[in-house]
Scaffold this active site. Structure first.
Site, PDB file in Angstrom:
ATOM      1  N   GLY A   1      -7.535  10.071  -0.618  1.00  0.00           N
ATOM      2  CA  GLY A   1      -6.894  11.218  -1.227  1.00  0.00           C
ATOM      3  C   GLY A   1      -6.646  12.342  -0.252  1.00  0.00           C
ATOM      4  N   ALA A   2      -6.396  13.551  -0.808  1.00  0.00           N
ATOM      5  CA  ALA A   2      -5.973  14.700   0.003  1.00  0.00           C
ATOM      6  C   ALA A   2      -4.799  14.266   0.878  1.00  0.00           C
ATOM      7  CB  ALA A   2      -7.126  15.249   0.824  1.00  0.00           C
TER       8      ALA A   2
ATOM      9  N   HIS B   1      -0.137   9.838   5.366  1.00  0.00           N
ATOM     10  CA  HIS B   1      -0.316   8.874   4.273  1.00  0.00           C
ATOM     11  C   HIS B   1       1.038   8.463   3.691  1.00  0.00           C
ATOM     12  CE1 HIS B   1      -4.389  10.943   3.846  1.00  0.00           C
ATOM     13  NE2 HIS B   1      -4.701   9.680   4.045  1.00  0.00           N
TER      14      HIS B   1
ATOM     15  N   GLY C   1      -3.238   3.479   9.426  1.00  0.00           N
ATOM     16  CA  GLY C   1      -2.741   4.267  10.540  1.00  0.00           C
ATOM     17  C   GLY C   1      -3.540   4.016  11.804  1.00  0.00           C
TER      18      GLY C   1
ATOM     19  N   ASP D   1      -7.028   5.905  13.217  1.00  0.00           N
ATOM     20  CA  ASP D   1      -8.322   5.223  13.121  1.00  0.00           C
ATOM     21  C   ASP D   1      -8.164   3.829  13.731  1.00  0.00           C
ATOM     22  OD1 ASP D   1      -9.938   7.189  11.388  1.00  0.00           O
ATOM     23  OD2 ASP D   1      -8.112   6.919  10.230  1.00  0.00           O
TER      24      ASP D   1
ATOM     25  N   SER E   1      -4.658  14.704   9.409  1.00  0.00           N
ATOM     26  CA  SER E   1      -5.899  14.242   8.800  1.00  0.00           C
ATOM     27  C   SER E   1      -6.167  15.114   7.576  1.00  0.00           C
ATOM     28  CB  SER E   1      -7.071  14.361   9.781  1.00  0.00           C
ATOM     29  OG  SER E   1      -8.309  14.172   9.113  1.00  0.00           O
TER      30      SER E   1
END
Length: 283
Positions: free
Chosen positions: A31-32, A37, A150, A153, A188
């Site tokens: 989330g966030a 994303h 992504g 990471d 991020s």
């Protein structure tokens, strides 16, 4: 847009899609959501007939309880962002970990052939067991054709590929380029916790990585590592946790370069209590 909180509901929805032989793209998130994303989701939309996005703050991949408590939770805003991309996205947003894990909330102890012991693994014990366990559950629940991650990471991406190999799952793991702000700072969810000063200083992370890439062909690993340390010692806002240059194949850090070998530089930095990571391909 269909939003499911219960495992049985998402499983039924996905089962119907599989009966229709639909290809399913899966984007797991905590989330966030931000533009990084959304770039993953858009790629999944482009390559699949149906897209499922999970929104779940996984307690098992936090080794810092404060980080878990402070992690931003913005479900309503996340759903609005996704709906702008497509009204047909299916969202799985379990409020209770039991909907993902069942009655056993413990992480599985995985052997990722040493990938889990490098970099993030050294500083976040048990983190990758938590990542591997939750993704095993999600891949079982959704049975996706492809899953999207992504490269910010990058270590996680390599571990997910190994997880699929260990668990003998048929999902294709798709790595996607790092999405950055205009300043170069890797996007991020944690960036939302940075204050004004930290946001101004944080682009130093990518700036130093770019310089390492530029100098990699002519300078030694030891000199580059020493240079990085000096850059952050001189900065009053950012604290370097680690920097290392590693082989892509096994993520082991190196002291000397070898021919015909691919390398990446990896970095983790604290801005106050907020931990930021980044990496860059060197050759």
């Amino acid at each position: 847009m269909r939003v499911h909180e219960k495992r049985l509901d998402i499983e039924k929805d996905v089962a119907d899609l599989h009966k229709q032989n639909k290809t399913i793209g899966f984007v797991p998130t905590m989330g966030a959501l931000h533009d990084g994303h959304l770039a993953l989701v858009q790629r999944a939309i482009n390559q699949n007939q149906v897209v499922v996005v999970s929104i779940f703050v996984n307690p098992n991949q936090f080794n810092n309880s404060e980080d878990l408590v402070n992690y931003p939770r913005t479900l309503d805003a996340d759903i609005k962002l996704l709906s702008k991309l497509s009204k047909d996205i299916i969202v799985f947003a379990p409020g209770d970990p039991i909907e993902v894990y069942g009655n056993n909330l413990d992480s599985i102890s995985y052997d990722f052939e040493g990938l889990e012991n490098e970099m993030e693994g050294k500083f976040r014990p048990g983190h990758f067991d938590g990542v591997g366990t939750v993704l095993k559950h999600f891949f079982t629940i959704v049975s996706p054709t492809r899953a999207y991650f992504g490269e910010k990471d990058f270590q996680q991406l390599q571990i997910v590929k190994k997880l699929v190999e260990i668990e003998k799952m048929s999902v294709e793991i798709v790595g996607c380029p790092i999405y950055r702000e205009e300043s170069g700072l890797a996007l991020s969810s944690r960036n939302k916790r940075l204050n004004k000063t930290q946001l101004q200083e944080a682009p130093l992370i990518y700036k130093t990585l770019q310089q390492v890439k530029n100098d990699f062909g002519t300078k030694s690993v030891l000199s580059l590592t020493a240079w990085i340390s000096k850059q952050f010692e001189a900065n009053e806002t950012l604290e370097l946790e680690y920097f290392q240059i590693a082989k892509i194949s096994d993520l082991k850090s190196i002291q000397r370069k070898q021919k015909n070998t691919k390398y990446r530089a990896f970095i983790a930095v604290f801005a106050g209590e907020v931990r930021l990571i980044d990496n860059i391909a060197l050759n």
